[in-house]
Design an enzyme around this catalytic site. Structure first.
Site, PDB file in Angstrom:
ATOM      1  N   HIS A   6       1.150  -0.849  -0.379  1.00  0.00           N
ATOM      2  CA  HIS A   6      -0.310   0.187   0.007  1.00  0.00           C
ATOM      3  C   HIS A   6       0.987   1.886   0.105  1.00  0.00           C
ATOM      4  CE1 HIS A   6      -3.794   2.306   2.288  1.00  0.00           C
ATOM      5  NE2 HIS A   6      -2.953   3.063   1.009  1.00  0.00           N
ATOM      6  N   HIS A   8       1.477   5.493  -1.967  1.00  0.00           N
ATOM      7  CA  HIS A   8       0.948   5.990  -3.014  1.00  0.00           C
ATOM      8  C   HIS A   8       1.815   7.513  -3.699  1.00  0.00           C
ATOM      9  CE1 HIS A   8      -3.533   4.665  -2.147  1.00  0.00           C
ATOM     10  NE2 HIS A   8      -2.914   5.124  -0.908  1.00  0.00           N
ATOM     11  N   ARG A  69      -2.219   8.372  -5.693  1.00  0.00           N
ATOM     12  CA  ARG A  69      -3.028   9.539  -4.876  1.00  0.00           C
ATOM     13  C   ARG A  69      -3.946   9.030  -4.868  1.00  0.00           C
ATOM     14  NH1 ARG A  69      -4.147  14.027  -3.208  1.00  0.00           N
ATOM     15  NH2 ARG A  69      -4.104  15.184  -4.688  1.00  0.00           N
ATOM     16  N   ALA A  70      -4.584   8.672  -3.054  1.00  0.00           N
ATOM     17  CA  ALA A  70      -5.938   8.364  -3.318  1.00  0.00           C
ATOM     18  C   ALA A  70      -6.813   9.538  -3.108  1.00  0.00           C
ATOM     19  CB  ALA A  70      -6.125   7.751  -1.883  1.00  0.00           C
ATOM     20  N   HIS A 176     -10.649   1.566  -1.679  1.00  0.00           N
ATOM     21  CA  HIS A 176     -10.509   2.661  -0.830  1.00  0.00           C
ATOM     22  C   HIS A 176     -10.817   3.805  -1.116  1.00  0.00           C
ATOM     23  CE1 HIS A 176      -6.915   5.162   0.439  1.00  0.00           C
ATOM     24  NE2 HIS A 176      -6.026   5.109   0.546  1.00  0.00           N
ATOM     25  N   TYR A 192     -11.506   7.621   5.649  1.00  0.00           N
ATOM     26  CA  TYR A 192     -10.913   6.591   4.593  1.00  0.00           C
ATOM     27  C   TYR A 192     -11.477   4.945   6.105  1.00  0.00           C
ATOM     28  CZ  TYR A 192      -7.305   8.752   1.916  1.00  0.00           C
ATOM     29  OH  TYR A 192      -6.616   9.174   0.972  1.00  0.00           O
ATOM     30  N   HIS A 221      -5.387   0.528   5.640  1.00  0.00           N
ATOM     31  CA  HIS A 221      -5.465   0.889   7.150  1.00  0.00           C
ATOM     32  C   HIS A 221      -6.107   0.221   8.269  1.00  0.00           C
ATOM     33  CE1 HIS A 221      -7.211   4.165   3.658  1.00  0.00           C
ATOM     34  NE2 HIS A 221      -5.831   4.595   3.632  1.00  0.00           N
ATOM     35  N   GLU A 282       2.113   2.638   3.313  1.00  0.00           N
ATOM     36  CA  GLU A 282       1.018   3.367   3.301  1.00  0.00           C
ATOM     37  C   GLU A 282       2.294   4.521   2.954  1.00  0.00           C
ATOM     38  OE1 GLU A 282      -2.662   4.641   4.757  1.00  0.00           O
ATOM     39  OE2 GLU A 282      -3.685   5.393   2.315  1.00  0.00           O
TER      40      GLU A 282
END
Ligand SMILES: [Zn+2]
Length: 338
Positions: A6, A8, A69-70, A176, A192, A221, A282
């Protein structure tokens, strides 16, 4: 090998993000978007060498499964056309990173979702990323409206065309959300984690994995509130006369380790079987600071894993084996990268 499932591209060149702002402004004015900026390989190299690659090396991890990028996916902005162009631009940049650093990064795509638009619209971009770029999965936003939950739950037939393609391509989806435009929700602090928890419950109350026995979801997460409230979820399933959660969900649902303190990681490892946990940090992402209690970055999650009472076999699963199993195309991708 230590695989971080995970990551980004939060350090992407500024001109890329600036174009997105221009694209959305042009859309609001009913004009065509300006041409996309040209971004050199050197700009991309600099953004990675001083960012994610540096941290990989400092923290002793080997490979990051890397996606756009989420919070920047912004599926609530613009319309289906702007989402398509933006997803294509973001995924192309990820492909360029993975081509420049084939031993350190493997791609996962964002999807060109839009609130109220059929997920069928995402199939062409998913196929392009998997078959042409060699990506090994996608990020699926369960709430393209950005905090208003206007689309049907993940168990609804609405999503089936996309699931059929995921199964056909044999790639998993990380569930996500993107940025919240609902002021009631902080993006990374509540939206999130709400998204993770809501997605798990949507799976629990549907027959999704009976319909798609090989479909695989990663809930990031640490699964939001799921491990902490595992007893509640077991109890609800029992009241609904459903099978045990291990049978109902754990052949298909996996959790990552983006939990930023040791007690949280201990709970995750105690409640969720090692077969269902994938190492992740992340980074560079939601929480960038240093924890004064430990003296280390909150998102340096490997430090927590090292302190957990995993057997060597289970630790190897969490670091590597589970990722290779869940991201079925990853082994072949790594072999081709040498
Ligand atoms: Zn993320």
């Amino acid at each position: 090998m230590i695989i971080d499932c995970h990551g980004h591209y939060t350090t992407s060149p500024r001109s890329h993000e600036a174009w997105r702002t221009e694209q959305i402004a042009a859309h609001a004015e009913g004009k065509a978007a300006p041409p996309r900026p040209s971004i050199s390989d050197d700009e991309i190299r600099a953004s990675i060498v001083n960012g994610q690659l540096k941290l990989q090396q400092e923290r002793g991890t080997d490979l990051t499964i890397f996606s756009p990028r989420a919070a920047g996916m912004g599926h609530h902005l613009g319309d289906a056309t702007t989402s398509e162009a933006w997803a294509a631009a973001c995924n192309e940049l990820i492909h360029r990173v993975c081509t420049l650093f084939p031993r350190n990064f493997v791609g996962v795509c964002m999807l060109p979702q839009s609130a109220g638009v059929s997920p069928r619209n995402c199939i062409a971009e998913l196929e392009r990323c998997v078959l042409q770029y060699g990506f090994v999965g996608c990020n699926l936003n369960p709430d393209p409206s950005g905090g208003y939950w206007k689309d049907p739950p993940l168990g609804d037939r609405y999503w089936y065309p996309l699931y059929e393609k995921l199964v056909e391509l044999d790639v998993p989806a990380m569930i996500h959300v993107s940025a919240a435009c609902n002021p009631a929700f902080h993006t990374t602090g509540s939206h999130y984690l709400n998204g993770d928890t809501a997605a798990f419950m949507q799976c629990l109350t549907s027959d999704l994995f009976k319909q798609f026995p090989t479909l695989k979801f990663i809930i990031p997460h640490g699964g939001g509130a799921v491990p902490y409230h595992w007893g509640r979820f077991r109890g609800i399933a029992q009241d609904m006369k459903l099978p045990l959660l291990t049978e109902l969900l754990l052949n298909n649902v996996f959790f990552d380790t983006c939990v930023y303190h040791l007690p949280g990681q201990e709970l995750l490892a105690k409640v969720i079987p090692a077969d269902n946990i994938l190492f992740a940090s992340e980074m560079i992402g939601a929480v960038r600071g240093i924890d004064p209690e430990s003296g280390h970055h909150y998102d340096d999650t490997k430090r927590y894993i090292e302190q957990l009472p995993f057997s060597p076999t289970d630790k190897a699963k969490v670091y590597e084996g589970n990722a290779l199993r869940v991201y079925s195309r990853l082994s072949a991708r790594l072999a081709s990268a040498g």
